[in-house]
Motif scaffolding. Structure first.
Motif, PDB file in Angstrom:
ATOM      1  N   THR A 176       0.825  -1.222   0.000  1.00 26.97           N
ATOM      2  CA  THR A 176       0.000   0.000   0.000  1.00 26.97           C
ATOM      3  C   THR A 176       0.855   1.266   0.000  1.00 26.97           C
ATOM      4  N   TYR A 177       2.107   1.118  -0.445  1.00 26.08           N
ATOM      5  CA  TYR A 177       2.989   2.256  -0.752  1.00 26.08           C
ATOM      6  C   TYR A 177       3.596   2.946   0.465  1.00 26.08           C
ATOM      7  N   THR A 178       3.491   2.355   1.642  1.00 23.80           N
ATOM      8  CA  THR A 178       4.223   2.880   2.792  1.00 23.80           C
ATOM      9  C   THR A 178       5.699   2.582   2.599  1.00 23.80           C
ATOM     10  N   THR A 179       6.553   3.574   2.851  1.00 23.27           N
ATOM     11  CA  THR A 179       7.983   3.405   2.595  1.00 23.27           C
ATOM     12  C   THR A 179       8.807   3.469   3.867  1.00 23.27           C
ATOM     13  N   ASP A 180       9.990   2.907   3.776  1.00 20.69           N
ATOM     14  CA  ASP A 180      10.941   2.927   4.880  1.00 20.69           C
ATOM     15  C   ASP A 180      12.344   2.971   4.290  1.00 20.69           C
ATOM     16  N   TYR A 181      13.248   3.669   4.965  1.00 21.04           N
ATOM     17  CA  TYR A 181      14.599   3.848   4.452  1.00 21.04           C
ATOM     18  C   TYR A 181      15.615   3.663   5.567  1.00 21.04           C
ATOM     19  N   THR A 182      16.783   3.197   5.201  1.00 19.23           N
ATOM     20  CA  THR A 182      17.874   3.227   6.148  1.00 19.23           C
ATOM     21  C   THR A 182      18.319   4.681   6.300  1.00 19.23           C
ATOM     22  N   ASP A 183      18.833   5.020   7.456  1.00 20.13           N
ATOM     23  CA  ASP A 183      19.117   6.424   7.764  1.00 20.13           C
ATOM     24  C   ASP A 183      20.059   7.083   6.756  1.00 20.13           C
ATOM     25  N   SER A 184      21.018   6.346   6.257  1.00 19.02           N
ATOM     26  CA  SER A 184      22.053   6.942   5.406  1.00 19.02           C
ATOM     27  C   SER A 184      21.527   7.403   4.042  1.00 19.02           C
TER      28      SER A 184
END
Length: 123
Positions: A54-62
């Motif tokens: 459903t297009y929720t995103t997550d990223y590593t901090d860098s």
């Protein structure tokens, strides 16, 4: 048979941009999270970015603020827009299909992997 094919890697200067694509075939992506990982020699493959069904995103901090993950469910394709690239972004980048709708950060959260595409940042 599930197949993931990455493309878009290459050589780019510091500060430049690249857009990676990952085309999936052999199964529907319905209900599955997808993600990008990367690996450098001698290191474990690490999570870069993930996106839920459903297009929720997550990223590593860098990479926050520099990379954008997106997906086109109709085309079974995953993307990674990479801007303001740094030397430390040099790696082989892999796309993966998750075992659940929510993207995890562990390798074992993913059941299918592409062959990888090399991204090299130069001065």
């Amino acid at each position: 048979q599930v197949q993931l094919v990455e493309s878009g890697g290459g050589l780019v200067q510091v500060g430049g941009s690249l857009r990676l694509s990952c085309a999936a075939s052999g199964r529907t992506l319905s209900g599955s999270a997808m993600a990008w990982f990367r690996q450098t020699p001698g290191k474990e493959r690490e999570f870069v970015a993930g996106i839920s069904w459903t297009y929720t995103t997550d990223y590593t901090d860098s990479v926050k603020g520099r990379f954008t993950i997106s997906r086109d469910n109709a085309k079974n394709t995953l993307y990674l827009q990479m801007n303001s690239l740094k030397f430390e972004d040099t790696a082989v980048y892999y796309c993966a299909i998750g075992r659940s709708p929510i993207p995890g950060m562990r390798n074992e959260d993913y059941g299918y992997w592409g062959q990888g595409t090399q991204v090299t940042i130069s001065s």
